[in-house]
Structures are given as structure tokens and as C-alpha cells.
Design a protein around this motif. Sequence first.
Motif, PDB file in Angstrom:
ATOM      1  N   SER A  41     -21.182   3.590 -52.640  1.00 12.43           N
ATOM      2  CA  SER A  41     -20.030   2.887 -53.190  1.00 12.43           C
ATOM      3  C   SER A  41     -18.686   3.303 -52.605  1.00 12.43           C
ATOM      4  CB  SER A  41     -19.977   3.094 -54.702  1.00 12.43           C
ATOM      5  OG  SER A  41     -19.840   4.474 -55.010  1.00 12.43           O
ATOM      6  N   SER A  42     -18.509   4.585 -52.338  1.00 15.90           N
ATOM      7  CA  SER A  42     -17.193   5.062 -51.931  1.00 15.90           C
ATOM      8  C   SER A  42     -17.324   6.225 -50.950  1.00 15.90           C
ATOM      9  CB  SER A  42     -16.399   5.517 -53.168  1.00 15.90           C
ATOM     10  OG  SER A  42     -15.230   6.185 -52.790  1.00 15.90           O
ATOM     11  N   GLU A  43     -16.996   5.948 -49.717  1.00 15.69           N
ATOM     12  CA  GLU A  43     -17.057   7.004 -48.698  1.00 15.69           C
ATOM     13  C   GLU A  43     -16.110   8.143 -49.055  1.00 15.69           C
ATOM     14  OE1 GLU A  43     -16.242   7.489 -43.939  1.00 15.69           O
ATOM     15  OE2 GLU A  43     -16.815   5.518 -44.706  1.00 15.69           O
ATOM     16  N   ARG A  44     -14.961   7.811 -49.634  1.00 14.04           N
ATOM     17  CA  ARG A  44     -13.968   8.821 -50.008  1.00 14.04           C
ATOM     18  C   ARG A  44     -14.524   9.764 -51.085  1.00 14.04           C
ATOM     19  NH1 ARG A  44     -10.060   9.194 -53.890  1.00 14.04           N
ATOM     20  NH2 ARG A  44     -10.510   7.111 -54.656  1.00 14.04           N
ATOM     21  N   LEU A  45     -15.131   9.207 -52.143  1.00 14.31           N
ATOM     22  CA  LEU A  45     -15.705  10.045 -53.201  1.00 14.31           C
ATOM     23  C   LEU A  45     -16.891  10.851 -52.686  1.00 14.31           C
ATOM     24  CD1 LEU A  45     -15.508   7.632 -56.275  1.00 14.31           C
ATOM     25  CD2 LEU A  45     -14.222   9.755 -55.919  1.00 14.31           C
ATOM     26  N   HIS A  46     -17.703  10.230 -51.835  1.00 17.25           N
ATOM     27  CA  HIS A  46     -18.858  10.932 -51.263  1.00 17.25           C
ATOM     28  C   HIS A  46     -18.396  12.115 -50.407  1.00 17.25           C
ATOM     29  CE1 HIS A  46     -22.355  11.412 -48.496  1.00 17.25           C
ATOM     30  NE2 HIS A  46     -22.974  11.393 -49.657  1.00 17.25           N
ATOM     31  N   ASP A  47     -17.414  11.880 -49.563  1.00 14.76           N
ATOM     32  CA  ASP A  47     -16.885  12.961 -48.726  1.00 14.76           C
ATOM     33  C   ASP A  47     -16.253  14.061 -49.576  1.00 14.76           C
ATOM     34  OD1 ASP A  47     -17.736  11.623 -46.493  1.00 14.76           O
ATOM     35  OD2 ASP A  47     -15.754  10.816 -45.983  1.00 14.76           O
ATOM     36  N   TRP A  48     -15.531  13.666 -50.635  1.00 17.69           N
ATOM     37  CA  TRP A  48     -14.918  14.651 -51.534  1.00 17.69           C
ATOM     38  C   TRP A  48     -15.987  15.532 -52.170  1.00 17.69           C
ATOM     39  CZ3 TRP A  48     -15.845  14.916 -56.836  1.00 17.69           C
ATOM     40  CH2 TRP A  48     -15.130  15.903 -57.497  1.00 17.69           C
ATOM     41  N   LEU A  49     -17.071  14.915 -52.642  1.00 18.32           N
ATOM     42  CA  LEU A  49     -18.124  15.677 -53.304  1.00 18.32           C
ATOM     43  C   LEU A  49     -18.820  16.612 -52.324  1.00 18.32           C
ATOM     44  CD1 LEU A  49     -19.641  16.231 -55.902  1.00 18.32           C
ATOM     45  CD2 LEU A  49     -21.110  14.276 -55.400  1.00 18.32           C
ATOM     46  N   LEU A  50     -19.112  16.139 -51.125  1.00 19.43           N
ATOM     47  CA  LEU A  50     -19.794  16.983 -50.142  1.00 19.43           C
ATOM     48  C   LEU A  50     -18.907  18.117 -49.637  1.00 19.43           C
ATOM     49  CD1 LEU A  50     -21.825  14.444 -47.994  1.00 19.43           C
ATOM     50  CD2 LEU A  50     -22.621  15.911 -49.843  1.00 19.43           C
ATOM     51  N   SER A  51     -17.606  17.931 -49.661  1.00 22.14           N
ATOM     52  CA  SER A  51     -16.702  18.986 -49.190  1.00 22.14           C
ATOM     53  C   SER A  51     -16.160  19.841 -50.333  1.00 22.14           C
ATOM     54  CB  SER A  51     -15.543  18.378 -48.392  1.00 22.14           C
ATOM     55  OG  SER A  51     -14.759  17.549 -49.224  1.00 22.14           O
ATOM     56  N   HIS A  52     -16.602  19.564 -51.563  1.00 22.04           N
ATOM     57  CA  HIS A  52     -16.150  20.340 -52.716  1.00 22.04           C
ATOM     58  C   HIS A  52     -16.566  21.804 -52.539  1.00 22.04           C
ATOM     59  CE1 HIS A  52     -15.844  21.749 -56.882  1.00 22.04           C
ATOM     60  NE2 HIS A  52     -14.974  20.761 -57.038  1.00 22.04           N
ATOM     61  N   GLN A  53     -15.653  22.700 -52.825  1.00 21.42           N
ATOM     62  CA  GLN A  53     -15.872  24.133 -52.593  1.00 21.42           C
ATOM     63  C   GLN A  53     -17.075  24.672 -53.364  1.00 21.42           C
ATOM     64  OE1 GLN A  53     -12.396  26.469 -53.412  1.00 21.42           O
ATOM     65  NE2 GLN A  53     -13.471  28.400 -53.187  1.00 21.42           N
ATOM     66  N   ILE A  54     -17.292  24.219 -54.591  1.00 20.01           N
ATOM     67  CA  ILE A  54     -18.383  24.741 -55.416  1.00 20.01           C
ATOM     68  C   ILE A  54     -19.638  23.877 -55.307  1.00 20.01           C
ATOM     69  CG2 ILE A  54     -19.111  25.253 -57.789  1.00 20.01           C
ATOM     70  CD1 ILE A  54     -16.120  25.911 -58.343  1.00 20.01           C
ATOM     71  N   PHE A  55     -19.486  22.575 -55.464  1.00 22.19           N
ATOM     72  CA  PHE A  55     -20.644  21.691 -55.534  1.00 22.19           C
ATOM     73  C   PHE A  55     -21.176  21.255 -54.183  1.00 22.19           C
ATOM     74  CE2 PHE A  55     -18.352  20.467 -59.593  1.00 22.19           C
ATOM     75  CZ  PHE A  55     -19.088  21.341 -60.377  1.00 22.19           C
ATOM     76  N   GLY A  56     -20.312  21.149 -53.201  1.00 20.17           N
ATOM     77  CA  GLY A  56     -20.709  20.654 -51.888  1.00 20.17           C
ATOM     78  C   GLY A  56     -21.852  21.414 -51.242  1.00 20.17           C
TER      79      GLY A  56
END
Length: 117
Positions: A41-56
Amino acid sequence: MRVVWVVLGVFCMALAMIGVVLPLLPTVPFLLLAAFCFARSSERLHDWLLSHQIFGPMIVDWNTSGAIRPAAKKAATLSVTAVFGMSLALGLASHILIVQAVTLGAVLIFIWTRPSG
């Protein structure tokens, strides 16, 4: 359809965040579902989640090698032990304890047989 995927992804993220503090609710499976939904749905949200310091890193480990980090394995084991101990302390019926023991045992076997990230 993209809106549905975003809403599902946000819902899964909310459940994952609740799972961080609630031992009965798993965090990582909901993070993986959120990543799946955001990827559709959202490349921006997907990239944010994968680059998240804790969850990524947890998501990347799972996506690349099906791995679960040792700290996450230990936390899951502690949570499972606490939940089962609470059930014993509450004096739940033996048939419930048996179902719970089999289910939680299967979960721990799955977790501990995954590679470590």
C-alpha cells in the motif's frame, strides 16, 4: 484497495505496540503483518518500518533468513512461562491447562528452532 492495506497495516502496528507491553500479545508477528500490508500500500510506510531502529532489524532478519534474535527468543520464553504460571496460579481446569501447555509448547519449539539473527 491501497487504503484497506494501509488501514490493516496501521491496525497491525497498533497491535504490535500493545504487544510490546502485554505479554499475551505477540509483537513480531504483527510487525511482519504490518510490513506485508505496507508493502502492498505505501512504499513510504514500508520503508519507515524496515528502517525503524527497534522494529526494522527483526523484520529484516525474518525476511532474509527466517531468523529470530536470541533476546527475542528469551523474551518470548519468559512471556510464555509467565502466562502458563499465571494459569496455574489461577487454578484453571486441567483440560484448559493441557491445551495451553501443548499450544505454548509448540510456539516455543517453533521459536527455538529458528536460526538466531
